[in-house]
Motif scaffolding. Structure first.
Motif, PDB file in Angstrom:
ATOM      1  N   ASP A  20      -5.015   0.895   6.239  1.00 50.70           N
ATOM      2  CA  ASP A  20      -4.504   1.851   7.228  1.00 50.70           C
ATOM      3  C   ASP A  20      -3.062   1.531   7.600  1.00 50.70           C
ATOM      4  O   ASP A  20      -2.201   2.427   7.651  1.00 50.70           O
ATOM      5  CB  ASP A  20      -5.373   1.826   8.490  1.00 50.70           C
ATOM      6  N   VAL A  21      -2.794   0.262   7.860  1.00 50.67           N
ATOM      7  CA  VAL A  21      -1.441  -0.152   8.262  1.00 50.67           C
ATOM      8  C   VAL A  21      -0.443   0.100   7.138  1.00 50.67           C
ATOM      9  O   VAL A  21       0.659   0.617   7.353  1.00 50.67           O
ATOM     10  CB  VAL A  21      -1.436  -1.641   8.682  1.00 50.67           C
ATOM     11  N   LEU A  22      -0.813  -0.251   5.917  1.00 48.74           N
ATOM     12  CA  LEU A  22       0.087  -0.065   4.775  1.00 48.74           C
ATOM     13  C   LEU A  22       0.414   1.405   4.559  1.00 48.74           C
ATOM     14  O   LEU A  22       1.570   1.766   4.286  1.00 48.74           O
ATOM     15  CB  LEU A  22      -0.530  -0.665   3.519  1.00 48.74           C
ATOM     16  N   LEU A  23      -0.589   2.276   4.691  1.00 46.48           N
ATOM     17  CA  LEU A  23      -0.357   3.701   4.475  1.00 46.48           C
ATOM     18  C   LEU A  23       0.546   4.289   5.552  1.00 46.48           C
ATOM     19  O   LEU A  23       1.408   5.121   5.268  1.00 46.48           O
ATOM     20  CB  LEU A  23      -1.695   4.441   4.431  1.00 46.48           C
ATOM     21  N   GLU A  24       0.360   3.872   6.792  1.00 43.97           N
ATOM     22  CA  GLU A  24       1.217   4.374   7.874  1.00 43.97           C
ATOM     23  C   GLU A  24       2.651   3.919   7.683  1.00 43.97           C
ATOM     24  O   GLU A  24       3.595   4.694   7.876  1.00 43.97           O
ATOM     25  CB  GLU A  24       0.683   3.915   9.233  1.00 43.97           C
ATOM     26  N   LYS A  25       2.849   2.672   7.303  1.00 41.10           N
ATOM     27  CA  LYS A  25       4.205   2.156   7.077  1.00 41.10           C
ATOM     28  C   LYS A  25       4.866   2.861   5.898  1.00 41.10           C
ATOM     29  O   LYS A  25       6.054   3.200   5.947  1.00 41.10           O
ATOM     30  CB  LYS A  25       4.161   0.648   6.820  1.00 41.10           C
ATOM     31  N   ALA A  26       4.105   3.093   4.824  1.00 41.83           N
ATOM     32  CA  ALA A  26       4.678   3.670   3.605  1.00 41.83           C
ATOM     33  C   ALA A  26       5.173   5.091   3.817  1.00 41.83           C
ATOM     34  O   ALA A  26       6.170   5.497   3.231  1.00 41.83           O
ATOM     35  CB  ALA A  26       3.646   3.631   2.478  1.00 41.83           C
ATOM     36  N   ARG A  27       4.478   5.857   4.650  1.00 35.27           N
ATOM     37  CA  ARG A  27       4.877   7.256   4.837  1.00 35.27           C
ATOM     38  C   ARG A  27       6.001   7.403   5.858  1.00 35.27           C
ATOM     39  O   ARG A  27       6.595   8.462   5.975  1.00 35.27           O
ATOM     40  CB  ARG A  27       3.672   8.100   5.235  1.00 35.27           C
ATOM     41  N   SER A  28       6.285   6.336   6.610  1.00 32.44           N
ATOM     42  CA  SER A  28       7.303   6.427   7.660  1.00 32.44           C
ATOM     43  C   SER A  28       8.648   5.832   7.257  1.00 32.44           C
ATOM     44  O   SER A  28       9.592   5.865   8.044  1.00 32.44           O
ATOM     45  CB  SER A  28       6.811   5.753   8.941  1.00 32.44           C
ATOM     46  N   THR A  29       8.744   5.309   6.039  1.00 29.71           N
ATOM     47  CA  THR A  29      10.023   4.809   5.557  1.00 29.71           C
ATOM     48  C   THR A  29      10.552   5.712   4.452  1.00 29.71           C
ATOM     49  O   THR A  29       9.780   6.225   3.641  1.00 29.71           O
ATOM     50  CB  THR A  29       9.908   3.364   5.028  1.00 29.71           C
ATOM     51  N   THR A  30      11.858   5.925   4.434  1.00 27.01           N
ATOM     52  CA  THR A  30      12.474   6.746   3.388  1.00 27.01           C
ATOM     53  C   THR A  30      13.026   5.902   2.250  1.00 27.01           C
ATOM     54  O   THR A  30      13.559   6.443   1.284  1.00 27.01           O
ATOM     55  CB  THR A  30      13.597   7.617   3.980  1.00 27.01           C
ATOM     56  N   ASP A  31      12.911   4.584   2.355  1.00 32.25           N
ATOM     57  CA  ASP A  31      13.362   3.672   1.310  1.00 32.25           C
ATOM     58  C   ASP A  31      12.293   3.621   0.222  1.00 32.25           C
ATOM     59  O   ASP A  31      11.206   3.072   0.433  1.00 32.25           O
ATOM     60  CB  ASP A  31      13.608   2.280   1.900  1.00 32.25           C
ATOM     61  N   GLN A  32      12.594   4.181  -0.955  1.00 38.92           N
ATOM     62  CA  GLN A  32      11.567   4.278  -1.991  1.00 38.92           C
ATOM     63  C   GLN A  32      11.104   2.914  -2.480  1.00 38.92           C
ATOM     64  O   GLN A  32       9.917   2.728  -2.768  1.00 38.92           O
ATOM     65  CB  GLN A  32      12.071   5.117  -3.168  1.00 38.92           C
ATOM     66  N   ALA A  33      12.013   1.953  -2.561  1.00 34.04           N
ATOM     67  CA  ALA A  33      11.618   0.618  -3.011  1.00 34.04           C
ATOM     68  C   ALA A  33      10.629  -0.008  -2.038  1.00 34.04           C
ATOM     69  O   ALA A  33       9.647  -0.649  -2.451  1.00 34.04           O
ATOM     70  CB  ALA A  33      12.854  -0.271  -3.165  1.00 34.04           C
TER      71      ALA A  33
END
Length: 520
Positions: free
Chosen positions: A453-466
């Motif tokens: 859950d935490v990883l998915l929330e962080k991944a969708r809230s950053t615009t840095d593709q790397a």
């Protein structure tokens, strides 16, 4: 009025001629007959989830943006341009002017606002035209402003990397507000967009007919009309294609591809895209509450045999929830190998012996890979390690209604296939703890892991593709270990077309775009 009467009358003659043609005759020139795998559920873009339906919708509607030909990158459509604020929370779109919906009402900023508020605002007077199962895509929208008739501003609660990609997805297609207000909950039977084709008729379990929109902002289509025919039985689709009753057939059975490749009357099309075929496991109750048992079924099923023999090389073995088509975000984990001995050892350690399972299988549908044959082969492999699966087979839309409502209290596992537009989409809607059916999600097996859950929330809230890639790869490692699904296959989509058909392409989005297609 008179022009519309003549157009409709002419189409009726063409389609009446088509229906009465003997099986071996050619279909009419300028009219494309497409064999689909299932009956549409609806033609309201905000309410459907199946690619089968999407393939019709993208020819009737436009979105603010769309996928570029041959890619999943976005380009302008009803929005001519856009700007994104430095903090990634404000998107300002400049809209195309002079565009009308098929009912003659104007496309403008208020129409855009209406579409998204209908989905997102529970107090909107037209929210009851739902439900809107993919409104998740746009749940990050805080408010929508319309400074003038051709400018619309989306304010997001936080930076959200997949926003533009989600706008290009069929859920973001724009429907006429006037049509929604006129037809209410029945608007899915009366579609009205701005697209290259106009809706003509829908005869249940027989055909959906669309005709060329001569006033389309992107130029008049080359075809006069397209007829989408739901043919759920693969052998029926095959017979119709070989006899000349179809011009295009999607989801060609693997054992039929060689037949078409060797026949000069046909062209076989194939395209890699972001697709995953898997089995949802009921992690809330029964034997699949135990991770060892979920891992056991992944060892028990010979995925290589499924992809090479049942699917005859049209797919590769899946290693997790993220398709390899998303190369930048895909974790190259080793798929679970075929190891029945390992499966038996894990079952023994979990205290499972001669368990009886209920297994939901569909007759056919959107993105499914020979589902009955695949289900039967999986059933046989599970029996070899002492798991007796009783298959229950359902028509596609009935199957979806059962699976999407959740497996708890009903089944232990179910087939499923997803075609996605971004690495965020599938895991966020199907593996996040909060994405349960009761809350509008598709986590039908009720898998839950706070780290995911935490990883998915962080991944969708950053615009840095790397950074997004690192987060998605960590998520895949955890999900691979937890095994909430039986990971089976990634498919290379296919279709076959009569050589009379020109300009047809398969897209990574799995959509069928007919605007530039012609037929001799």
């Amino acid at each position: 009025m008179y022009r519309n009467f003549l157009r409709t009358a002419a189409l009726c003659v063409v389609f009446g001629l088509f229906v009465s043609l003997p099986a071996a005759a050619q279909t009419p020139s300028g009219v494309l007959i497409v064999g689909q795998t299932a009956e549409p559920k609806s033609l309201d873009p905000a309410t459907v989830t199946a690619v089968n339906d999407f393939r019709i919708l993208v020819n009737l509607y436009d979105g603010l943006v769309r996928y570029k030909d041959g890619s999943l990158q976005v380009e302008p459509a009803l929005a001519m341009s856009w700007k994104i604020s430095d903090d990634g929370r404000v998107y300002t779109f400049q809209l195309r002017q002079g565009v009308q919906f098929h009912d003659g009402t104007p496309f403008n900023a208020e129409a855009v606002k209406f579409n998204f508020e209908r989905m997102l605002d529970n107090d909107n007077p037209y929210h009851d035209t739902g439900p809107f199962p993919l409104a998740f895509f746009f749940s990050n929208i805080d408010k929508i402003e319309t400074p003038n008739s051709y400018e619309v501003v989306f304010h997001l609660e936080q930076s959200y990397a997949p926003f533009l990609s989600n706008l290009a997805y069929p859920t973001g297609l724009i429907i006429s507000p006037a049509a929604v207000k006129k037809y209410g909950k029945d608007v899915g039977r009366h579609p009205n967009g701005t697209g290259p084709f106009r809706f003509e008729e829908w005869q249940s379990n027989t055909k959906v007919v669309v005709s060329a929109n001569p006033d389309y902002w992107g130029g008049k289509p080359k075809l006069k009309a397209v007829v989408f025919r739901p043919l759920t039985d693969a052998n029926t689709r095959l017979a119709e294609m070989l006899s000349g009753g179809l011009d295009v057939m999607v989801n060609v059975q693997p054992d039929s591809i060689k037949t078409f490749n060797n026949d000069p009357r046909f062209t076989v099309l194939q395209q890699v895209g972001p697709h995953v075929w898997f089995l949802i496991l009921n992690t809330r109750e029964g034997i699949f509450k135990d991770k060892r048992v979920r891992q056991a079924v992944n060892y028990a099923v010979n995925k290589k045999t499924l992809t090479e023999d049942v699917l005859q090389g049209t797919a590769t073995v899946a290693n997790g929830p993220t398709p390899p088509a998303f190369a930048w975000a895909h974790n190259k984990l080793e798929p679970y190998p075929y190891d029945p001995a390992k499966a038996r050892a894990l079952l023994k350690a979990a205290g499972v012996k001669d368990a009886k399972l209920v297994f939901y299988v569909t007759e056919g549908g959107s993105g499914m890979l020979d589902p009955v044959a695949m289900g039967t082969a999986i059933q046989a492999d599970l029996a070899k390690v002492g798991l007796q699966a009783r298959i229950e087979t359902y028509e596609w839309n009935t199957f979806l209604s059962k699976v999407n409502a959740g497996l708890v209290g009903k089944a232990d596992m179910a087939e499923m296939a997803w075609m996605t537009n971004d690495p965020d989409m599938l895991p966020y809607l199907t593996l996040r703890s909060e994405a349960t059916p009761a809350k509008g999600g598709f986590n039908s097996g009720y898998y839950s892991n706070p780290k995911v859950d935490v990883l998915l929330e962080k991944a969708r809230s950053t615009t840095d593709q790397a950074q997004r890639a690192r987060l998605y790869k960590k998520m895949q490692t955890i999900v691979h270990e937890d095994a909430p699904w039986l990971f089976v296959a990634n498919w290379r989509q296919n279709a076959v077309a009569n050589v009379r058909v020109k300009g047809l392409k398969l897209q990574p989005s799995f959509l069928l775009l007919m605007h530039s297609v012609s037929k001799d």
